[in-house]
Design a protein around this motif. Structure first.
Motif, PDB file in Angstrom:
ATOM      1  N   LYS A  66       0.883  -1.048  -0.085  1.00 47.95           N
ATOM      2  CA  LYS A  66      -0.163   0.012   0.030  1.00 47.95           C
ATOM      3  C   LYS A  66       0.865   1.400  -0.219  1.00 47.95           C
ATOM      4  O   LYS A  66       1.799   1.264   0.395  1.00 47.95           O
ATOM      5  CB  LYS A  66      -0.890  -0.021   1.148  1.00 47.95           C
ATOM      6  N   LEU A  67       0.063   2.119  -0.381  1.00 51.07           N
ATOM      7  CA  LEU A  67       0.801   3.699  -0.519  1.00 51.07           C
ATOM      8  C   LEU A  67       0.699   4.465   1.167  1.00 51.07           C
ATOM      9  O   LEU A  67      -0.312   4.394   1.479  1.00 51.07           O
ATOM     10  CB  LEU A  67      -0.010   4.435  -1.531  1.00 51.07           C
ATOM     11  N   ILE A  68       1.697   4.921   1.362  1.00 54.08           N
ATOM     12  CA  ILE A  68       1.407   5.905   2.522  1.00 54.08           C
ATOM     13  C   ILE A  68       1.689   7.209   1.835  1.00 54.08           C
ATOM     14  O   ILE A  68       2.426   7.592   0.983  1.00 54.08           O
ATOM     15  CB  ILE A  68       2.837   5.767   3.806  1.00 54.08           C
ATOM     16  N   TYR A  69       0.751   8.301   2.277  1.00 57.52           N
ATOM     17  CA  TYR A  69       0.841   9.672   1.592  1.00 57.52           C
ATOM     18  C   TYR A  69       1.733  10.568   2.277  1.00 57.52           C
ATOM     19  O   TYR A  69       1.784  10.545   3.495  1.00 57.52           O
ATOM     20  CB  TYR A  69      -0.833  10.260   1.873  1.00 57.52           C
ATOM     21  N   VAL A  70       2.589  11.402   1.173  1.00 61.40           N
ATOM     22  CA  VAL A  70       3.488  12.013   1.713  1.00 61.40           C
ATOM     23  C   VAL A  70       2.978  13.616   1.061  1.00 61.40           C
ATOM     24  O   VAL A  70       2.880  13.884   0.145  1.00 61.40           O
ATOM     25  CB  VAL A  70       4.915  11.789   0.991  1.00 61.40           C
ATOM     26  N   ARG A  71       2.024  14.178   2.080  1.00 62.76           N
ATOM     27  CA  ARG A  71       1.295  15.417   1.708  1.00 62.76           C
ATOM     28  C   ARG A  71       2.503  16.556   1.208  1.00 62.76           C
ATOM     29  O   ARG A  71       3.305  16.746   1.997  1.00 62.76           O
ATOM     30  CB  ARG A  71       0.597  15.842   2.879  1.00 62.76           C
ATOM     31  N   PRO A  72       2.249  17.314   0.335  1.00 64.03           N
ATOM     32  CA  PRO A  72       3.083  18.449  -0.205  1.00 64.03           C
ATOM     33  C   PRO A  72       2.556  19.755   0.532  1.00 64.03           C
ATOM     34  O   PRO A  72       1.487  19.764   1.019  1.00 64.03           O
ATOM     35  CB  PRO A  72       2.919  18.776  -1.296  1.00 64.03           C
ATOM     36  N   ASN A  73       3.415  20.537   0.674  1.00 66.66           N
ATOM     37  CA  ASN A  73       3.348  21.995   1.412  1.00 66.66           C
ATOM     38  C   ASN A  73       2.277  22.666   0.475  1.00 66.66           C
ATOM     39  O   ASN A  73       2.521  22.800  -0.772  1.00 66.66           O
ATOM     40  CB  ASN A  73       4.420  22.820   1.621  1.00 66.66           C
ATOM     41  N   PRO A  74       1.054  23.112   0.851  1.00 66.08           N
ATOM     42  CA  PRO A  74       0.313  23.702  -0.037  1.00 66.08           C
ATOM     43  C   PRO A  74       0.650  24.920  -0.946  1.00 66.08           C
ATOM     44  O   PRO A  74       0.459  25.148  -1.758  1.00 66.08           O
ATOM     45  CB  PRO A  74      -1.090  24.233   0.777  1.00 66.08           C
ATOM     46  N   LYS A  75       1.633  25.585  -0.073  1.00 67.73           N
ATOM     47  CA  LYS A  75       2.148  26.856  -0.755  1.00 67.73           C
ATOM     48  C   LYS A  75       3.420  26.512  -1.645  1.00 67.73           C
ATOM     49  O   LYS A  75       3.485  27.154  -2.889  1.00 67.73           O
ATOM     50  CB  LYS A  75       2.765  27.816   0.336  1.00 67.73           C
ATOM     51  N   THR A  76       4.288  25.478  -1.291  1.00 69.77           N
ATOM     52  CA  THR A  76       5.498  25.406  -2.066  1.00 69.77           C
ATOM     53  C   THR A  76       5.151  24.107  -2.956  1.00 69.77           C
ATOM     54  O   THR A  76       6.057  24.071  -4.033  1.00 69.77           O
ATOM     55  CB  THR A  76       6.898  25.211  -1.293  1.00 69.77           C
ATOM     56  N   GLY A  77       4.417  23.351  -2.621  1.00 64.69           N
ATOM     57  CA  GLY A  77       4.276  21.988  -3.277  1.00 64.69           C
ATOM     58  C   GLY A  77       5.390  21.099  -3.108  1.00 64.69           C
ATOM     59  O   GLY A  77       5.569  19.949  -3.504  1.00 64.69           O
TER      60      GLY A  77
END
Length: 151
Positions: A66-77
């Protein structure tokens, strides 16, 4: 997987749009249970020692890819956090190459309740696991304060 047969510019745009919607930011990991199953939880949320543990029968949550989500910073990506999975070996500066390893890291988890270990000033990350038999099993246990060790 899925294949696309693109014959026009319009079809290309539709296919790219479809692919963009499916892209997730994360790391695919193989999760494998190590050791016995956890003790069953009763209706009251406490360990029910009257119900037997069947550690030898393979369950869907014992092993999953399965995938673990690595969330991007909303401002910088840029992804937030540190590298989630260390290598399974110590680096050797005298070795000209890295040892062979699988494309997807293997994370083993032990279903033994333990205290969370957070070392002062050592950075750590929290990740969300893609829905799976493992996440369903953990959520059904309704034990929010349980901590399992991963290796």
């Amino acid at each position: 997987g899925r294949s696309y047969c693109v014959r026009t510019q319009r079809m290309l745009n539709q296919c790219l749009e479809s692919l963009v919607q499916k892209v997730q930011s994360g790391v695919v990991i193989n999760f494998e249970k190590s050791g016995p199953d956890p003790a069953p939880i009763g209706e009251d949320g406490l360990v029910d020692s009257s119900r037997p543990i069947n550690s030898f029968a393979s369950q869907p949550w014992h092993s999953c890819h399965k995938l673990i989500y690595v969330r991007p910073n909303p401002k910088t990506g840029v992804p937030v956090g540190h590298w989630p999975i260390p290598e399974s070996f110590w680096p050797d500066q005298n070795s000209p190459t890295l040892p062979p390893r699988t494309a997807h890291p293997v994370v083993r988890f032990a279903c033994v309740d333990c205290e969370p270990m957070v070392i002062d000033k050592l950075p750590f990350d929290k990740y969300e696991l893609e829905p799976s038999p493992l996440t369903q099993y953990i959520l059904e246990r309704k034990s929010p304060h349980t901590c399992w060790q991963v290796l």
